[in-house]
Design a protein around this motif. Structure first.
Motif, PDB file in Angstrom:
ATOM      1  N   PHE A 130       4.665   8.890  10.954  1.00 46.47           N
ATOM      2  CA  PHE A 130       4.697   8.033  11.950  1.00 46.47           C
ATOM      3  C   PHE A 130       4.258   6.632  12.041  1.00 46.47           C
ATOM      4  N   ILE A 131       3.302   6.316  11.303  1.00 50.62           N
ATOM      5  CA  ILE A 131       3.029   4.994  11.007  1.00 50.62           C
ATOM      6  C   ILE A 131       3.999   4.145  10.350  1.00 50.62           C
ATOM      7  N   LYS A 132       4.635   4.748   9.226  1.00 48.80           N
ATOM      8  CA  LYS A 132       5.905   4.209   8.700  1.00 48.80           C
ATOM      9  C   LYS A 132       7.049   3.907   9.616  1.00 48.80           C
ATOM     10  N   GLU A 133       7.431   4.885  10.463  1.00 49.14           N
ATOM     11  CA  GLU A 133       8.527   4.802  11.410  1.00 49.14           C
ATOM     12  C   GLU A 133       8.087   3.519  12.426  1.00 49.14           C
ATOM     13  N   THR A 134       6.936   3.539  12.787  1.00 49.82           N
ATOM     14  CA  THR A 134       6.542   2.591  13.806  1.00 49.82           C
ATOM     15  C   THR A 134       6.593   1.105  13.351  1.00 49.82           C
ATOM     16  N   LEU A 135       6.174   0.997  12.078  1.00 51.49           N
ATOM     17  CA  LEU A 135       6.303  -0.226  11.460  1.00 51.49           C
ATOM     18  C   LEU A 135       7.688  -0.871  10.864  1.00 51.49           C
ATOM     19  N   TYR A 190       8.033  -9.296  15.964  1.00 57.18           N
ATOM     20  CA  TYR A 190       7.827  -8.906  14.429  1.00 57.18           C
ATOM     21  C   TYR A 190       9.262  -8.906  13.776  1.00 57.18           C
ATOM     22  N   ALA A 191      10.198  -9.559  14.303  1.00 58.82           N
ATOM     23  CA  ALA A 191      11.572  -9.135  13.567  1.00 58.82           C
ATOM     24  C   ALA A 191      11.578 -10.179  12.316  1.00 58.82           C
ATOM     25  N   ASN A 192      10.715 -10.945  12.333  1.00 63.42           N
ATOM     26  CA  ASN A 192      10.945 -11.941  11.105  1.00 63.42           C
ATOM     27  C   ASN A 192       9.921 -11.347   9.936  1.00 63.42           C
ATOM     28  N   TYR A 193       9.154 -10.370  10.267  1.00 62.96           N
ATOM     29  CA  TYR A 193       8.029  -9.954   9.085  1.00 62.96           C
ATOM     30  C   TYR A 193       8.939  -8.659   8.660  1.00 62.96           C
ATOM     31  N   ILE A 194       8.175  -8.545   7.392  1.00 59.90           N
ATOM     32  CA  ILE A 194       8.469  -7.300   6.593  1.00 59.90           C
ATOM     33  C   ILE A 194       7.216  -6.315   6.527  1.00 59.90           C
ATOM     34  N   LEU A 195       7.260  -5.398   7.548  1.00 59.87           N
ATOM     35  CA  LEU A 195       5.945  -4.766   7.546  1.00 59.87           C
ATOM     36  C   LEU A 195       6.121  -3.492   6.648  1.00 59.87           C
ATOM     37  N   LEU A 213       0.927  -1.198  -0.108  1.00 58.44           N
ATOM     38  CA  LEU A 213       0.106   0.111  -0.059  1.00 58.44           C
ATOM     39  C   LEU A 213       0.880   1.251  -0.162  1.00 58.44           C
ATOM     40  N   ASN A 214       1.025   1.858  -1.292  1.00 60.61           N
ATOM     41  CA  ASN A 214       1.971   3.134  -1.203  1.00 60.61           C
ATOM     42  C   ASN A 214       0.903   4.251  -0.593  1.00 60.61           C
ATOM     43  N   ASP A 215       1.591   5.400  -0.839  1.00 57.56           N
ATOM     44  CA  ASP A 215       1.020   6.568  -0.133  1.00 57.56           C
ATOM     45  C   ASP A 215      -0.274   7.053  -0.838  1.00 57.56           C
ATOM     46  N   GLU A 216      -0.282   6.899  -1.883  1.00 57.23           N
ATOM     47  CA  GLU A 216      -1.689   7.416  -2.576  1.00 57.23           C
ATOM     48  C   GLU A 216      -2.775   6.371  -2.149  1.00 57.23           C
ATOM     49  N   GLU A 217      -2.266   5.065  -2.403  1.00 59.85           N
ATOM     50  CA  GLU A 217      -3.482   3.812  -1.955  1.00 59.85           C
ATOM     51  C   GLU A 217      -3.904   4.077  -0.455  1.00 59.85           C
ATOM     52  N   LEU A 218      -2.996   4.497   0.550  1.00 61.28           N
ATOM     53  CA  LEU A 218      -3.243   4.464   1.669  1.00 61.28           C
ATOM     54  C   LEU A 218      -4.246   5.914   1.813  1.00 61.28           C
ATOM     55  N   SER A 219      -4.048   7.009   1.140  1.00 62.26           N
ATOM     56  CA  SER A 219      -4.745   8.219   0.913  1.00 62.26           C
ATOM     57  C   SER A 219      -6.193   7.725   0.442  1.00 62.26           C
ATOM     58  N   GLY A 276       9.838   3.206  -0.147  1.00 67.17           N
ATOM     59  CA  GLY A 276       9.771   3.494  -1.433  1.00 67.17           C
ATOM     60  C   GLY A 276       8.549   2.646  -2.008  1.00 67.17           C
ATOM     61  N   LYS A 277       8.219   1.774  -1.350  1.00 67.42           N
ATOM     62  CA  LYS A 277       7.139   0.713  -1.707  1.00 67.42           C
ATOM     63  C   LYS A 277       5.823   1.021  -1.344  1.00 67.42           C
ATOM     64  N   GLY A 278       6.012   0.850   0.064  1.00 68.52           N
ATOM     65  CA  GLY A 278       4.874   0.927   1.146  1.00 68.52           C
ATOM     66  C   GLY A 278       4.697  -0.224   2.191  1.00 68.52           C
ATOM     67  N   ILE A 279       3.355  -0.137   2.764  1.00 67.53           N
ATOM     68  CA  ILE A 279       3.022  -1.008   3.687  1.00 67.53           C
ATOM     69  C   ILE A 279       2.747  -2.571   3.296  1.00 67.53           C
ATOM     70  N   THR A 280       3.097  -3.461   3.796  1.00 68.33           N
ATOM     71  CA  THR A 280       3.029  -4.885   3.310  1.00 68.33           C
ATOM     72  C   THR A 280       1.620  -5.186   3.985  1.00 68.33           C
ATOM     73  N   LYS A 281       1.094  -6.458   3.572  1.00 70.77           N
ATOM     74  CA  LYS A 281       0.005  -6.925   4.157  1.00 70.77           C
ATOM     75  C   LYS A 281       0.100  -7.369   5.817  1.00 70.77           C
ATOM     76  N   ASP A 282       1.496  -7.814   6.063  1.00 75.26           N
ATOM     77  CA  ASP A 282       1.627  -8.174   7.462  1.00 75.26           C
ATOM     78  C   ASP A 282       1.689  -6.712   8.033  1.00 75.26           C
ATOM     79  N   GLY A 283       2.265  -5.955   7.543  1.00 75.43           N
ATOM     80  CA  GLY A 283       2.266  -4.529   8.193  1.00 75.43           C
ATOM     81  C   GLY A 283       0.830  -3.927   8.528  1.00 75.43           C
ATOM     82  N   PHE A 284      -0.089  -4.231   7.540  1.00 72.93           N
ATOM     83  CA  PHE A 284      -1.398  -3.691   7.736  1.00 72.93           C
ATOM     84  C   PHE A 284      -2.366  -4.155   8.885  1.00 72.93           C
ATOM     85  N   LEU A 285      -1.900  -5.738   8.785  1.00 69.09           N
ATOM     86  CA  LEU A 285      -2.485  -6.416  10.026  1.00 69.09           C
ATOM     87  C   LEU A 285      -1.937  -5.973  11.416  1.00 69.09           C
ATOM     88  N   VAL A 286      -0.653  -5.798  11.409  1.00 66.64           N
ATOM     89  CA  VAL A 286       0.209  -5.439  12.697  1.00 66.64           C
ATOM     90  C   VAL A 286      -0.398  -4.008  12.931  1.00 66.64           C
TER      91      VAL A 286
END
Length: 664
Positions: free
Chosen positions: A246-251, A261-266, A222-228, A270-280
């Motif tokens: 803040f959301i990006k830095e937290t994830l 969450y160390a084994n997850y890519i959240l 989910l890039n910035d535009e899709e999140l918006s 340059g790309k955005g939030i992953t599906k795991d990041g969205f759930l977290v």
């Protein structure tokens, strides 16, 4: 949709301050020396509140002296506001009140409130008040609250949250009431399991689907535009830049920290939030009591409190008369075209099995109607048996015509943002006219989709006709049709007007279908087929039409199939051409699967019969008015001819007499 009204029952031991809390909430001030119990109070919704807030809330004060009334109020409540104020009343929360709720079978959200916290803050007797500074006191109070609240939260799943209040200091009174409302409008129980600290399975499934629908470019982020876009759809406003950062830095910090969450890519810069990041992210909202944010997202995608999509959205009510039909609107076709182009990853003009599976991932799967009709071979496919854009649109056109509720359901599942009804349009009801004492269907002006039943003796070539219709190559092998078959394709008629034709054959169900008068009313045109090379084939149609008189109320086209083979004289009481003359319909059209031009001519003729039923409806002799016009034209010509003949005879007679007299 907002609940009309919620009932909040305020209960607890006598003397804990229940009545004072209600009075402070209503009057916005502390009122001492109140009566033992207040009458029910109705609080209307604030216009600034969420649209999912109830239109009104009723607060019911209770007393433990009147147990029957207390039990009655609890059984009719929507949420319980349970109040305690000291150690003794705290012990009774678990030992008495929670046990009472369970014994009554009351499974409601409970908001636990520690009241009279003004005495805790300032010291009930002033002991050590001067010896402890404010910061240390706040820390001590927090520790005490944790020691009191956490065991209750762990033991009783009904308790959604705990809060401390003071009616005297007006501390957290409004917040406690808001928590009562929120437990109904944005319940935490369906979303999050506090005992294991995880989102519940249905929540995970719903959020995964929302992620897929929001990932418009289908790149897995989910890039910035899709999140918006998601933010605007869910909350009606754009996401704040600082909040997004803040959301990006937290994830990102969670991903690199040596924690769970160390084994997850959240998040990937340059790309955005992953599906795991969205759930977290939504898990964090629930953990921190911000689950109304998750509900805002879920409700934007029409999820109910049970985390199922609202039936009223999936199956909206539509006013459709018996003889009308439902078709896709331009909006519907545009949405489906965009969907096809988005998921045609290899840009080969067809959707393969993998692409179809990914497209339908946000749905319950390929529609049951499609599997029952042998999709994708019910429509146009390419050489790799992948449904083409033409076939994709034709398949949805057929689905809408046969069962529009399936279309609205899947449009919602596939992410249409507008009301699914806007993707459909309802045609006008069929009108009837009368000629020579017979009723027939009037010409059609607003329909683009027509249903044709292909009827005929087994082995007459019906299946090959359907296969040719959707572009499949002719096969010499014969397999009897047991179950019904269907085919749909688009046709272009004169004036570049596009129509859709649905061909159906019924196999062993054909006799039952023909006897069903109501089912036959759904048919726009009958395609009556016989094998022109089989002398026994036409008699089947002759007997059929004589047996089922209601068939003669429908437009019908007779078709002589296998016309490339030697034509045989039909062993029937009457020959096909003579029979069609008796019915006042066209002679059979001779067609062969080997003659593509003849097939195209047939399909166009079937569509035209749906557009102008009178030309192909049996029993309609030429128009009487037209016959009368023709009669007077003939009479005038005849009169003129008689007059000319009489004048010529009279002139010739006079000339003959004069010549004869002269000769004499």
């Amino acid at each position: 949709m907002a609940k009309e009204q919620i009932k909040v029952v305020v209960c607890g031991d006598d003397g804990v301050g229940k009545t004072s809390l209600i009075a402070c909430l209503v009057k916005d001030q502390y009122i001492p020396n109140l009566q033992d119990r207040l009458s029910p109070v109705t609080i209307p919704r604030d216009f600034s509140s969420s649209p999912f807030s109830p239109k009104a809330s009723v607060l019911v004060d209770t007393t433990s002296y009147d147990l029957p009334q207390l039990h009655y109020e609890l059984k009719s409540a929507d949420v319980i506001w349970l109040v305690y104020s000291d150690h003794e009343s705290y012990d009774r929360v678990a030992l008495y009140w929670m046990m009472m709720f369970r014994s009554l079978g009351v499974n409601l959200p409970v908001i636990l409130c520690k009241n009279k916290c003004d005495t805790t803050l300032h010291g009930s007797e002033g002991t050590h008040a001067k010896d402890i500074n404010a910061e240390d006191k706040a820390s001590e109070n927090t520790k005490i609250e944790d020691e009191e609240f956490i065991p209750i939260l762990r033991e009783f799943k009904e308790v959604e949250t705990c809060i401390k209040t003071s009616a005297k200091d007006k501390m957290n009174v409004n917040q406690a009431f808001y928590l009562c409302q929120r437990s109904i409008t944005h319940p935490i129980a369906p979303l999050f399991d506090p005992r294991v600290g995880e989102l519940k399975p249905l929540t995970v499934l719903a959020l995964k689907r929302i992620f897929l629908l929001s990932d418009k470019d289908q790149d897995g982020f989910l890039n910035d535009e899709e999140l918006s876009v998601l933010q605007r759809r869910s909350f009606g406003k754009s996401i704040d830049t600082q909040e997004l950062q803040f959301i990006k830095e937290t994830l990102l910090n969670l991903s690199i920290s040596p924690q769970e969450y160390a084994n997850y890519i959240l998040f990937v810069p340059g790309k955005g939030i992953t599906k795991d990041g969205f759930l977290v992210l939504n898990k964090l909202y629930s953990e921190k009591g911000r689950h109304e944010t998750t509900w805002g997202i879920l409700r934007a995608f029409h999820y109910t409190d049970s985390l199922s999509i609202n039936d009223k959205v999936l199956y909206p009510k539509m006013d459709i008369s018996d003889s009308a039909s439902v078709e896709l609107s331009p909006l519907g076709y545009r949405f489906l075209v965009e969907l096809f182009l988005t998921f045609d990853k290899d840009n080969d003009g067809g959707l393969n099995d993998q692409e179809l599976a990914f497209l339908f991932k946000t749905t319950p799967g390929i529609p049951k109607l499609w599997t029952e009709t042998n999709f994708p071979f019910s429509t146009v496919v390419n050489n790799q048996a992948c449904v083409t854009l033409q076939g994709w649109l034709a398949q949805w056109t057929m689905t809408t015509f046969l069962d529009y509720r399936t279309t609205t359901e899947y449009l919602v599942y596939l992410g249409i943002e507008k009301d699914a009804r806007l993707a459909l349009q309802v045609t006008k009801a069929r009108k009837k006219r009368r000629r020579n004492g017979k009723y027939y269907r009037a010409p059609v002006t607003d329909r683009k989709v027509f249903s044709c039943y292909v009827i005929g003796k087994p082995h007459s070539g019906k299946s090959s006709l359907l296969e040719s219709f959707v572009g499949m190559s002719f096969s010499e092998s014969y397999t009897p049709t047991i179950r019904p078959r269907i085919g749909v394709n688009s046709l272009e008629l004169k004036g570049s007007k596009q129509y859709y034709l649905i061909l159906q054959e019924f196999g062993e169900q054909e006799p039952a279908i023909l006897e069903n008068v109501e089912k036959m009313k759904e048919c726009d045109v009958l395609c009556l087929t016989y094998d022109s090379s089989d002398p026994e084939s036409f008699s089947y149609l002759f007997e059929l039409i004589n047996q089922h008189q209601h068939l003669q109320n429908l437009p019908m086209i007779f078709v002589a199939l296998k016309a490339d083979l030697d034509k045989q004289q039909q062993r029937c009481y009457i020959q096909p051409d003579d029979f069609t003359d008796q019915l006042f319909v066209d002679h059979p059209l001779h067609v062969s699967s080997a003659w593509s031009s003849s097939l195209n001519e047939l399909f166009i003729k079937l569509t035209e019969a749906g557009l102008e039923p009178a030309k192909n409806t049996p029993g309609l002799a030429p128009d009487t008015a037209r016959e009368e016009v023709d009669y007077w034209q003939y009479a005038l010509v005849a009169t003129s001819a008689v007059g000319f003949t009489s004048l010529f005879t009279f002139t010739f007679f006079k000339l003959f007499r004069s010549l004869r007299s002269g000769s004499t």
